[in-house]
Every structure is written in C-alpha cells, then in structure tokens.
Design a protein around this motif. Structure first.
Motif, PDB file in Angstrom:
ATOM      1  N   VAL A  67       0.852  -1.190   0.000  1.00 19.84           N
ATOM      2  CA  VAL A  67       0.000   0.000   0.000  1.00 19.84           C
ATOM      3  C   VAL A  67       0.886   1.238   0.000  1.00 19.84           C
ATOM      4  O   VAL A  67       1.727   1.408   0.883  1.00 19.84           O
ATOM      5  CB  VAL A  67      -0.942   0.024   1.227  1.00 19.84           C
ATOM      6  N   THR A  69       0.776   5.241   0.223  1.00 22.69           N
ATOM      7  CA  THR A  69      -0.221   6.169   0.746  1.00 22.69           C
ATOM      8  C   THR A  69       0.328   7.581   0.942  1.00 22.69           C
ATOM      9  O   THR A  69       1.500   7.759   1.279  1.00 22.69           O
ATOM     10  CB  THR A  69      -0.781   5.643   2.086  1.00 22.69           C
ATOM     11  N   VAL A  86      -4.103   6.901  -2.383  1.00 18.94           N
ATOM     12  CA  VAL A  86      -3.700   5.565  -1.935  1.00 18.94           C
ATOM     13  C   VAL A  86      -3.672   4.654  -3.152  1.00 18.94           C
ATOM     14  O   VAL A  86      -4.588   4.681  -3.985  1.00 18.94           O
ATOM     15  CB  VAL A  86      -4.679   5.008  -0.879  1.00 18.94           C
ATOM     16  N   VAL A  88      -3.177   0.536  -3.967  1.00 16.86           N
ATOM     17  CA  VAL A  88      -3.126  -0.796  -3.362  1.00 16.86           C
ATOM     18  C   VAL A  88      -2.710  -1.809  -4.423  1.00 16.86           C
ATOM     19  O   VAL A  88      -3.376  -1.942  -5.461  1.00 16.86           O
ATOM     20  CB  VAL A  88      -4.492  -1.188  -2.762  1.00 16.86           C
ATOM     21  N   THR A 103     -10.526   3.860  -2.092  1.00 20.53           N
ATOM     22  CA  THR A 103      -9.660   2.684  -1.937  1.00 20.53           C
ATOM     23  C   THR A 103      -9.871   1.963  -0.603  1.00 20.53           C
ATOM     24  O   THR A 103      -9.168   1.007  -0.293  1.00 20.53           O
ATOM     25  CB  THR A 103      -8.178   3.100  -2.044  1.00 20.53           C
ATOM     26  N   VAL A 107      -7.988  -1.519   0.733  1.00 27.32           N
ATOM     27  CA  VAL A 107      -7.070  -1.480   1.874  1.00 27.32           C
ATOM     28  C   VAL A 107      -7.500  -2.503   2.920  1.00 27.32           C
ATOM     29  O   VAL A 107      -6.666  -3.218   3.495  1.00 27.32           O
ATOM     30  CB  VAL A 107      -7.013  -0.061   2.469  1.00 27.32           C
ATOM     31  N   ALA A 114      -0.281  -6.493   4.354  1.00 27.69           N
ATOM     32  CA  ALA A 114       0.315  -5.568   3.400  1.00 27.69           C
ATOM     33  C   ALA A 114       1.428  -4.741   4.024  1.00 27.69           C
ATOM     34  O   ALA A 114       1.360  -4.365   5.195  1.00 27.69           O
ATOM     35  CB  ALA A 114      -0.756  -4.639   2.834  1.00 27.69           C
ATOM     36  N   THR A 116       3.112  -1.145   4.097  1.00 30.54           N
ATOM     37  CA  THR A 116       2.679   0.216   3.800  1.00 30.54           C
ATOM     38  C   THR A 116       3.880   1.137   3.686  1.00 30.54           C
ATOM     39  O   THR A 116       4.786   1.106   4.524  1.00 30.54           O
ATOM     40  CB  THR A 116       1.733   0.744   4.893  1.00 30.54           C
TER      41      THR A 116
END
Length: 444
Positions: A67, A69, A86, A88, A103, A107, A114, A116
């Motif tokens: 992810v 962000t 964001v 993904v 998103t 998420v 995931a 980030t």
C-alpha cells in the motif's frame, strides 16, 4: 544476386535447432541460468529429433500486498491529480488507486498482510516505459529499473539476451523490467551475431552482407522462430560511429517492405536518420521511427495518417555532443536543434512522440531524462509524461495493462520528488520504484 535459396523448404530456420538451446546460450551471456528460470535440464532427444523444452514444475511467485499512501497520484491519460492518494497492489496487479474513500475496501482486503509505504509530499506516477533500450545482462536490467523504467522495448541484442531476460518479470519480480524483445538486429553486417543461432550460418558468407529481400525475410523469420516480439532494422548507419555517415541509405523501401511483410503482426521499429530513409520506412509500414533527425514535414503528415510512432531518442543524440571524439561532438551539436524542431513539428502535426533512451549496458540515461529533454524540445510536461506512459504502452500493445494506475493494471509505479505536470525534470528525481509488485528502489 542472393547466394542462398531461402525459398520453398529453405525459407524457415532449421527445425532441428532447438529454441531452448538458443535461449539457454543467451541466458548464460545475460548472467542468468536458463534452468533456474525455465525449468529442469533438457531431456535427451533421439538423433535428428529436436528436443522439446520442459515445463517448470513450480509456479511463478505472487508478490505480496503493498500500500502506497499519502502522495499526489497522477493519471497520465486524463492529467487528473488525486491528492492524498492511496494505491493498493496485490499479486502483481493494482487492486485500487485513488482517494482514501475510493480505496477503503481494497485497503481492508489486504489489511494485516500488506506493507505500507508513506509518500507524503511526493508524486505517484505509473511505472515508466522506455521504448528503445539495449539490455544485455542482469546488471543492465537493474540499472534500467532503478531509473524508473519498469517496462521496456528492446532495441535489439546481439545473442538473444533480451529473449532470455524477458521471462524474469514473471519468475523473479523486481529483477528485470517487463519487456518486448527484438532479438537480433536485421542489419547488413551481422559480425559475431551469426554465433547467436546456427540458423544464421547461411548468412555469414554473403559478399555484400544481408541485403537481398529473400535474405532479409529469412533473417526476420529466424528472429520470429526464436520468440521475439518485434523486429528491429535500419535504413541508415549509426550516428554514434565517427567513421559512418548516418545519412547514407542502407536499406530502401523495397528492402524494408520485405522485412515488414515477414514480420507480420509483430511489427518493425526502424533506426533512421535521413529524410529518404525515414520516408521509405514509413511507406513500407514500420511501426515506429527511431531517431528520425531529418524527418520532413510531408513524412510527418504521412506518419500521422498511418499512426507511425516517433521515438526521437533525444538523450542519445544529446550525448553525442559530450563525446571526446570531435566528429561525434560536432554531429551532436548539429543534430540536436534539428531533432528538437522535428519533435515540435511532428507533435503539432499529430504524430505520437514516445520516450526511448537508446541506452546501452549499465551506462543508462534515465527515462526521466528523456522526458525532460522532450519538454525542452517543446512538448508540455503532460505530453512528455504520456510519451513514457500511456502512449508508449499503446506502441507496445499493452494499453490495458501498462501506463496507468487503475484496477487490473500491472503493479508498477514510480514516486518522484516534484510535480511532473509542471516540472519537466521531476521524473529524474526518483525516490521509489515498484516493478511487478516488488520494491526495487526506496530512498524515502
């Protein structure tokens, strides 16, 4: 007069030459074990029988969830920017890209597994595309990736290294860019390239080089039989060799037509400098013109009507002026302003200009530098960005998978320090590269 009869039963490369053996040799030269990428050792074939390639018993890996962000997300197709966006990624594809609200479900789907990465204050663009680059080894591939080009079109390789490297995008995510391979350069003088494939041996003794239409078609078919995606040829010599005249005609329209016909749907990219060479190639039906310094206005109009792409390789031409060779330095100073004017005029007349660096080996001109030089030539930053994303993807036939960050697209992205819609040099300031869902470079 052709020295060899390539008609009837001889027009195709020998079936007894196993494609697997050719690719294994190319893989060794590229610095990667073919067995490690494709499968187990070859089974022994009966005398006179071509061995078949084994199928690897395992499955290609699926990259984990990632992810990205907080950055400003640019859609090159529309020019739209989503602030505090964001993106993904999961399993090598984009699950979602957009606002936090848009998103949220994606998420949640990858929550708990995931990785980030926060990119606040930075700009997110799709993985960039270099439509003319020479990658012959893993070190080359790594350099190209780190510079931000996650998808490339090979400008040819001497021993089918590009064909051998191509599967790595699937089997070793993050090790090499996604690639359209061109294989062997269809050119008069093959030199040591005849060692790339036993099927090329008949061309080694041709007194005038590979020039007859039947020989050109044969060489093209050898390439296709070895699994290339596109054919690379030329109408003029190289500008980067002081002893050659880049405006001399090497192949005329009839010869290029023979290559285009043999290439079929694979298409042809054509190295060309002179107006006569460029026009002949366009009329023959090539898919793209590479370099194209002295393209004329009437030829530009023809390119626009036919949908012929223009790859000016400005970084390579600009690099000539820095050469220690006085002939090359003078050539670079002469060619660069002519090429810049050609880029402006071609774009104004509706020709699609795309980004290709013509880099060789590990001496990589970053694709971001090519984008900046396109802006300096007169394109808007958005049009230059499109030349390295959506328009380049169209040339490669990957418009639905490459060049944007949208659901279902490949998990390739670049994070840069600067607004690429206002700053032509922003794409040179690469901070994060993700290729095939794997983090290749992270300097955040």
């Amino acid at each position: 007069m052709c020295l060899h009869d390539h008609h009837a039963n001889a027009v195709q490369p020998p079936a007894a030459v196993a494609r697997r053996n050719v690719l294994a040799g190319a893989a060794v030269l590229a610095g990667v074990s073919a067995a490690g990428v494709v499968g187990a050792p070859m089974a022994q074939a009966a005398p006179g029988e071509a061995p078949s390639a084994p199928r690897y018993p395992g499955r290609s890996p699926r990259p984990g969830a990632l992810v990205i962000t907080g950055g400003a997300l640019v859609d090159p197709r529309s020019g739209h920017v989503t602030q505090d966006a964001v993106v993904v990624l999961d399993g090598g594809v984009v699950l979602a890209a957009g606002s936090r609200d848009a998103t949220r479900a994606a998420v949640a789907k990858v929550s708990g597994r995931a990785r980030t990465i926060e990119v606040f204050g930075k700009w997110i663009v799709p993985g960039l595309v270099d439509v003319h680059v020479h990658i012959n080894a893993l070190a080359d591939a790594k350099a190209v990736l780190r510079a931000g080009a996650t998808t490339v079109r090979s400008g040819s390789s001497t021993f089918y290294q590009d064909v051998a490297l191509r599967p790595l995008a699937e089997w070793a995510p993050g090790l090499a860019p996604r690639m359209r391979a061109a294989g062997v350069f269809v050119s008069p003088e093959l030199g040591d390239t005849v060692l790339a494939d036993p099927a090329l041996a008949p061309l080694a003794a041709l007194a005038g080089g590979v020039r007859s239409t039947s020989d050109l078609a044969y060489l093209t078919r050898v390439n296709l039989s070895r699994g290339v995606d596109v054919i690379k040829t030329r109408t003029n010599p190289r500008a980067g060799l002081a002893e050659q005249d880049p405006t001399e005609l090497v192949y005329d329209q009839e010869q290029i037509s023979a290559i285009v016909s043999a290439a079929g749907r694979s298409g042809v990219l054509c190295h060309a400098y002179s107006q006569a060479g460029i026009e002949g190639a366009v009329r023959a039906g090539v898919r793209s013109i590479e370099h194209g310094v002295f393209v004329g206005e009437s030829t530009m109009d023809l390119m626009a009507r036919r949908g012929t792409y223009f790859t000016p390789t400005t970084a390579a031409i600009a690099g000539l002026s820095r050469s220690t060779n006085p002939v090359l330095a003078a050539r670079g100073r002469e060619y660069m302003p002519v090429l810049q004017a050609a880029i402006r005029e071609a774009h104004a007349r509706g020709v699609t200009v795309v980004a290709g660096t013509d880099s060789f080996g590990t001496a990589v001109d970053p694709i971001g530098t090519e984008v900046r030089l396109l802006v300096e030539a007169g394109l808007t930053p958005l049009d230059a960005l499109r030349g390295a994303t959506v328009n380049a993807a169209g040339l490669l036939g990957w418009s639905k998978k490459v060049g944007r960050l949208a659901p279902g697209y490949h998990a390739d992205l670049v994070v840069v320090d600067g607004n690429p819609l206002q700053d032509g040099g922003a794409l040179e300031r690469v901070k994060l590269v993700v290729a095939q869902g794997a983090v290749v470079r992270n300097e955040l």
